[in-house]
Write a protein that holds these residues in place. Structure first.
Motif, PDB file in Angstrom:
ATOM      1  N   THR A 100      18.470  20.376  27.753  1.00 37.80           N
ATOM      2  CA  THR A 100      19.477  19.379  27.413  1.00 37.80           C
ATOM      3  C   THR A 100      20.440  19.167  28.576  1.00 37.80           C
ATOM      4  OG1 THR A 100      20.959  21.047  26.454  1.00 37.80           O
ATOM      5  CG2 THR A 100      19.369  19.999  24.972  1.00 37.80           C
ATOM      6  N   ARG A 101      21.119  18.039  28.533  1.00 34.31           N
ATOM      7  CA  ARG A 101      22.054  17.683  29.593  1.00 34.31           C
ATOM      8  C   ARG A 101      23.135  18.741  29.786  1.00 34.31           C
ATOM      9  NH1 ARG A 101      25.209  17.613  32.717  1.00 34.31           N
ATOM     10  NH2 ARG A 101      26.497  15.977  33.640  1.00 34.31           N
TER      11      ARG A 101
ATOM     12  N   CYS B 129      17.099  14.075  26.831  1.00 36.54           N
ATOM     13  CA  CYS B 129      17.867  14.878  27.784  1.00 36.54           C
ATOM     14  C   CYS B 129      19.097  14.124  28.278  1.00 36.54           C
ATOM     15  CB  CYS B 129      16.978  15.289  28.960  1.00 36.54           C
ATOM     16  SG  CYS B 129      17.731  16.523  30.050  1.00 36.54           S
ATOM     17  N   PHE B 130      18.947  12.822  28.568  1.00 37.59           N
ATOM     18  CA  PHE B 130      20.072  12.018  29.045  1.00 37.59           C
ATOM     19  C   PHE B 130      20.385  10.826  28.143  1.00 37.59           C
ATOM     20  CE2 PHE B 130      19.150  14.338  32.898  1.00 37.59           C
ATOM     21  CZ  PHE B 130      20.389  14.499  33.485  1.00 37.59           C
TER      22      PHE B 130
ATOM     23  N   HIS C 204      17.919  12.310  37.839  1.00 41.40           N
ATOM     24  CA  HIS C 204      18.113  11.313  36.789  1.00 41.40           C
ATOM     25  C   HIS C 204      18.338   9.964  37.459  1.00 41.40           C
ATOM     26  CE1 HIS C 204      20.891   9.489  33.518  1.00 41.40           C
ATOM     27  NE2 HIS C 204      19.635   9.262  33.197  1.00 41.40           N
TER      28      HIS C 204
ATOM     29  N   THR D  91      19.034   5.820  37.127  1.00 45.90           N
ATOM     30  CA  THR D  91      19.595   4.809  36.232  1.00 45.90           C
ATOM     31  C   THR D  91      19.807   3.525  37.029  1.00 45.90           C
ATOM     32  OG1 THR D  91      21.825   5.643  36.720  1.00 45.90           O
ATOM     33  CG2 THR D  91      20.786   6.410  34.687  1.00 45.90           C
TER      34      THR D  91
ATOM     35  N   SER E  87      14.468  10.702  33.665  1.00 50.53           N
ATOM     36  CA  SER E  87      14.807  11.956  34.328  1.00 50.53           C
ATOM     37  C   SER E  87      13.552  12.777  34.583  1.00 50.53           C
ATOM     38  CB  SER E  87      15.825  12.755  33.506  1.00 50.53           C
ATOM     39  OG  SER E  87      15.357  12.973  32.189  1.00 50.53           O
TER      40      SER E  87
ATOM     41  N   TYR F  91      20.788  17.205  39.637  1.00 51.38           N
ATOM     42  CA  TYR F  91      21.466  18.259  38.884  1.00 51.38           C
ATOM     43  C   TYR F  91      20.778  19.587  39.180  1.00 51.38           C
ATOM     44  CZ  TYR F  91      23.584  14.534  36.094  1.00 51.38           C
ATOM     45  OH  TYR F  91      24.291  13.414  35.694  1.00 51.38           O
TER      46      TYR F  91
END
Length: 205
Positions: free
Chosen positions: A106-107, A44-45, A71, A73, A50, A84
């Motif tokens: 998906t992103r 996804c990323f 998400h 990081t 995520s 998101y």
């Protein structure tokens, strides 16, 4: 070898949470909530971890709500969590317990929320992670034809430092009137304290 902080945070988040004890102790101020952080496929990323998030008012009889994506990081300045939106959140209602429905997400299907990122700090004395919006920023997004403003805030970590202590997710998201600064929804007497009931396996990056 110590677990990297990003992976530790992800392992804390991945799972199903519930505040039944808090709700029973103080039902006037705390709804009985169930909250899911369902790991998404690494595709996804492509980096970090995520999660598909949704929550449920247990006694309401209504379907899950507040579907969103988080998400996490690691940047040069520290850990970061970016939220998101989904183009049709209702279409994903119940996906936290039906993860096969999330496999194709998906992103490029997600809605960017540039004002909805949180800096995440690790507190080594309590082994807790604390997420806050930088400065006095409010998370803003468009919903139902209008702009909503939210102050995002969570803490997650073991209840105590004793071995086997349960993970507790303290959630204190609040809707805010940007003109008056007053809370329009959210906990009035401190955070919802949700205890992890089930742990989900992380998808490795």
């Amino acid at each position: 070898m110590a677990q990297p902080l990003l992976e530790r945070l992800a392992s804390y988040l991945a799972g199903e949470f519930d505040n039944r004890s808090q709700s029973l102790a103080d039902p006037v101020w705390y709804l009985h909530l169930r909250l899911w952080h369902r790991p998404l496929p690494p595709s996804c990323f492509g980096e970090g971890y995520s999660f598909f998030i949704e929550q449920l008012s247990v006694v309401s009889g209504q379907p899950p709500y507040r579907q969103r994506i988080l998400h996490i990081t690691e940047r040069s300045e520290g850990l970061w969590g970016q939220y998101y939106g989904l183009p049709d959140p209702v279409a994903y209602s119940g996906s936290a317990t039906q993860p096969d429905r999330l496999a194709s997400l998906t992103r490029d299907q997600l809605i960017a929320l540039p004002q909805c990122g949180v800096a995440i700090e690790y507190q080594p004395t309590t082994e807790t992670f604390s997420a806050r919006l930088p400065g006095d920023r409010l998370c803003s997004f468009t919903a139902n034809g209008g702009v909503s403003y939210v102050r995002l805030k969570f803490d997650i970590g073991p209840e105590t430092l004793a071995p086997g202590s349960p993970v507790v997710f303290q959630m204190e998201d609040r809707g805010v009137d940007p003109t008056t600064g007053k809370t329009t929804w959210g906990p009035q007497m401190g955070p919802f304290c949700l205890v992890k009931q089930q742990t989900y396996e992380l998808s490795r990056v």
